[in-house]
Write a protein that holds these residues in place. Structure first.
Motif, PDB file in Angstrom:
ATOM      1  N   UNK A 207      15.669  22.150  17.102  1.00 36.81           N
ATOM      2  CA  UNK A 207      16.331  21.154  16.259  1.00 36.81           C
ATOM      3  C   UNK A 207      16.447  21.734  14.850  1.00 36.81           C
TER       4      UNK A 207
ATOM      5  N   UNK B  89      11.331  15.509  17.396  1.00 36.76           N
ATOM      6  CA  UNK B  89       9.994  15.964  17.028  1.00 36.76           C
ATOM      7  C   UNK B  89       9.714  15.932  15.541  1.00 36.76           C
ATOM      8  N   UNK B  90      10.652  15.412  14.755  1.00 38.19           N
ATOM      9  CA  UNK B  90      10.457  15.444  13.325  1.00 38.19           C
ATOM     10  C   UNK B  90      10.026  14.084  12.797  1.00 38.19           C
ATOM     11  N   UNK B  91       9.385  14.114  11.664  1.00 38.31           N
ATOM     12  CA  UNK B  91       8.910  12.920  10.997  1.00 38.31           C
ATOM     13  C   UNK B  91       9.666  12.696   9.698  1.00 38.31           C
TER      14      UNK B  91
ATOM     15  N   UNK C 183      12.826  22.799  13.597  1.00 41.28           N
ATOM     16  CA  UNK C 183      11.729  22.776  14.562  1.00 41.28           C
ATOM     17  C   UNK C 183      11.962  23.838  15.623  1.00 41.28           C
TER      18      UNK C 183
ATOM     19  N   UNK D  24      12.214  17.141   6.657  1.00 44.99           N
ATOM     20  CA  UNK D  24      12.335  18.033   7.807  1.00 44.99           C
ATOM     21  C   UNK D  24      13.494  19.006   7.640  1.00 44.99           C
TER      22      UNK D  24
ATOM     23  N   UNK E  83       9.134  11.105   6.010  1.00 44.15           N
ATOM     24  CA  UNK E  83       8.053  10.741   5.110  1.00 44.15           C
ATOM     25  C   UNK E  83       8.541   9.805   4.011  1.00 44.15           C
TER      26      UNK E  83
ATOM     27  N   UNK F 134       7.241  23.932  12.688  1.00 46.43           N
ATOM     28  CA  UNK F 134       8.161  23.129  11.880  1.00 46.43           C
ATOM     29  C   UNK F 134       8.223  23.688  10.462  1.00 46.43           C
TER      30      UNK F 134
END
Lengths: 113, 114
Positions: free
Chosen positions: B56, A99-101, B48, B45, A103, B33
């Motif tokens: 995560x 679910x992470x992006x 989450x 990141x 950049x 997030x």
């Protein structure tokens, strides 16, 4: 005006001209890409997204182009306005299903009135 | 509220101190997030949450960083024994369940460790 992202992190354009901001992404498995706009002191703001099964998507005054062959993404802004001045980031989901992006470094766009 | 709210907006702390950063997501958003943004860089990141659980946490840099979301709404990012390298803007984002990657960011907390 046109930038190549990491190599030219700043782009200056005249008001009313079209802007092209480029991004080289890293993972051929990425299947989703987003452009964000970040103004000073604010969080990133969603502009437009595109999935890997497309090569072009249009929004209001913005178009995103995706070239999977060379792993290249671009954001085109038509009739650039002073309010478009900001830092623009491309982001990719390097791990589809997570679910992470991830950049990029970003490109600073300055619109000259 | 209408957007993601983060408090404080700015935090200055001394090296070695403990800090807590708060995030109030958009009401009803189940996913939350945390990202960290260093000067001149894109967000990175950290963690989450889906509901109350950390789905995560692979982006947390080390065990000095920890985050909780006990009731599935507000989240707190906790940093122990802060170091100067922790100085950054800490961004929170939230989204409804199943909304893909279309999350909404807050304005962030600028943390400065002196």
């Amino acid at each position: 005006g046109e930038s190549v992202g990491l190599h030219l992190p700043t782009l200056s354009v005249q008001e009313g001209d079209n802007s092209i901001i480029n991004c080289a992404y890293s993972n051929s498995a990425s299947d989703y890409f987003i452009w964000y706009k970040q103004e000073s002191g604010k969080g990133p703001q969603f502009i437009i997204d595109i999935r890997s099964n497309m090569d072009k998507r249009q929004g209001q005054r913005v178009t995103v182009l995706l070239n999977k062959t060379v792993k290249h993404l671009s954001l085109q802004i038509a009739a650039t306005q002073p309010g478009d001045s900001a830092v623009y980031f491309c982001a990719e989901n390097k791990n589809p299903g997570a679910n992470n992006l991830f950049f990029g470094t970003g490109t600073r766009l300055t619109v000259i009135p | 509220g209408a957007g993601v709210s983060q408090t404080p907006s700015n935090k200055v702390t001394e090296k070695g101190k403990y800090v807590e950063l708060r995030c109030d997501p958009i009401s009803g958003h189940t996913a939350l997030y945390w990202y960290r943004q260093s000067l001149g860089q894109g967000p990175e990141f950290l963690i989450y949450f889906q509901g109350t659980g950390a789905a995560d946490d692979s982006g947390l840099p080390n065990d000095r960083f920890f985050a909780v979301r006990p009731e599935g709404s507000v989240s707190t990012l906790k940093i122990q024994r802060t170091e100067r390298g922790d100085s950054a803007v800490y961004l929170c984002a939230s989204k409804p369940q199943g909304a893909g990657y279309g999350y909404t960011f807050g304005s962030g907390t600028r943390l400065t460790v002196v």
